[in-house]
Design a protein around this motif. Structure first.
Motif, mmCIF file in Angstrom:
data_model
loop_
_atom_site.group_PDB
_atom_site.id
_atom_site.type_symbol
_atom_site.label_atom_id
_atom_site.label_comp_id
_atom_site.label_asym_id
_atom_site.label_seq_id
_atom_site.Cartn_x
_atom_site.Cartn_y
_atom_site.Cartn_z
ATOM 1 N N GLU A 56 0.836 -1.208 0.000
ATOM 2 C CA GLU A 56 0.000 0.000 0.000
ATOM 3 C C GLU A 56 0.867 1.252 0.000
ATOM 4 O OE1 GLU A 56 -2.398 -0.564 3.459
ATOM 5 O OE2 GLU A 56 -3.883 -1.790 2.397
ATOM 6 N N GLU A 57 1.919 1.259 0.812
ATOM 7 C CA GLU A 57 2.820 2.413 0.859
ATOM 8 C C GLU A 57 3.510 2.610 -0.491
ATOM 9 O OE1 GLU A 57 5.333 1.360 4.120
ATOM 10 O OE2 GLU A 57 3.865 1.955 5.641
ATOM 11 N N ARG A 58 3.905 1.516 -1.098
ATOM 12 C CA ARG A 58 4.568 1.587 -2.404
ATOM 13 C C ARG A 58 3.614 2.123 -3.462
ATOM 14 N NH1 ARG A 58 7.372 -3.647 -5.238
ATOM 15 N NH2 ARG A 58 8.145 -2.591 -7.075
ATOM 16 N N LEU A 59 2.366 1.658 -3.419
ATOM 17 C CA LEU A 59 1.361 2.133 -4.367
ATOM 18 C C LEU A 59 1.111 3.626 -4.186
ATOM 19 C CD1 LEU A 59 -0.709 1.532 -6.556
ATOM 20 C CD2 LEU A 59 -2.327 0.914 -4.746
ATOM 21 N N GLU A 60 1.044 4.081 -2.945
ATOM 22 C CA GLU A 60 0.838 5.512 -2.687
ATOM 23 C C GLU A 60 1.984 6.345 -3.264
ATOM 24 O OE1 GLU A 60 0.292 6.016 1.509
ATOM 25 O OE2 GLU A 60 -1.617 4.941 1.501
ATOM 26 N N ARG A 61 3.216 5.842 -3.093
ATOM 27 C CA ARG A 61 4.374 6.571 -3.636
ATOM 28 C C ARG A 61 4.301 6.622 -5.167
ATOM 29 N NH1 ARG A 61 7.142 3.608 0.308
ATOM 30 N NH2 ARG A 61 8.030 2.226 -1.264
ATOM 31 N N GLU A 63 1.610 6.509 -6.998
ATOM 32 C CA GLU A 63 0.492 7.381 -7.397
ATOM 33 C C GLU A 63 0.876 8.844 -7.267
ATOM 34 O OE1 GLU A 63 -2.611 5.970 -4.872
ATOM 35 O OE2 GLU A 63 -3.329 4.502 -6.336
ATOM 36 N N GLN A 64 1.822 9.177 -6.389
ATOM 37 C CA GLN A 64 2.225 10.555 -6.179
ATOM 38 C C GLN A 64 3.153 11.050 -7.277
ATOM 39 O OE1 GLN A 64 3.869 10.632 -2.246
ATOM 40 N NE2 GLN A 64 1.889 10.424 -1.247
#
Length: 65
Positions: A56-61, A63-64
């Motif tokens: 999830e953290e990787r996906l958020e990064r 997406e940013q």
């Protein structure tokens, strides 16, 4: 109860108790195996949760960007 029947009664009682103790031992062994499986499943679940959090953290990064 005659004196001659006392040893036979004691032997029968011991056999009955011995059988019940065997059943209890088997139940304890079964419960122990189930507890061990439950502990392993909890450990695997914790690993999966950690992996999910990292993804999830990787996906958020990503997406940013």
């Amino acid at each position: 109860m005659t004196m001659s029947s006392v040893p036979a009664t004691m032997a029968a009682s011991y056999a009955s108790l011995s059988t019940r103790m065997g059943v209890v031992d088997a139940q304890i062994a079964t419960m122990t195996r189930l507890m061990e499986r439950s502990i392993r499943a909890d450990e695997q679940l914790q690993v999966m949760r950690t992996q999910a959090t990292k993804l999830e953290e990787r996906l958020e990064r990503l997406e940013q960007r």
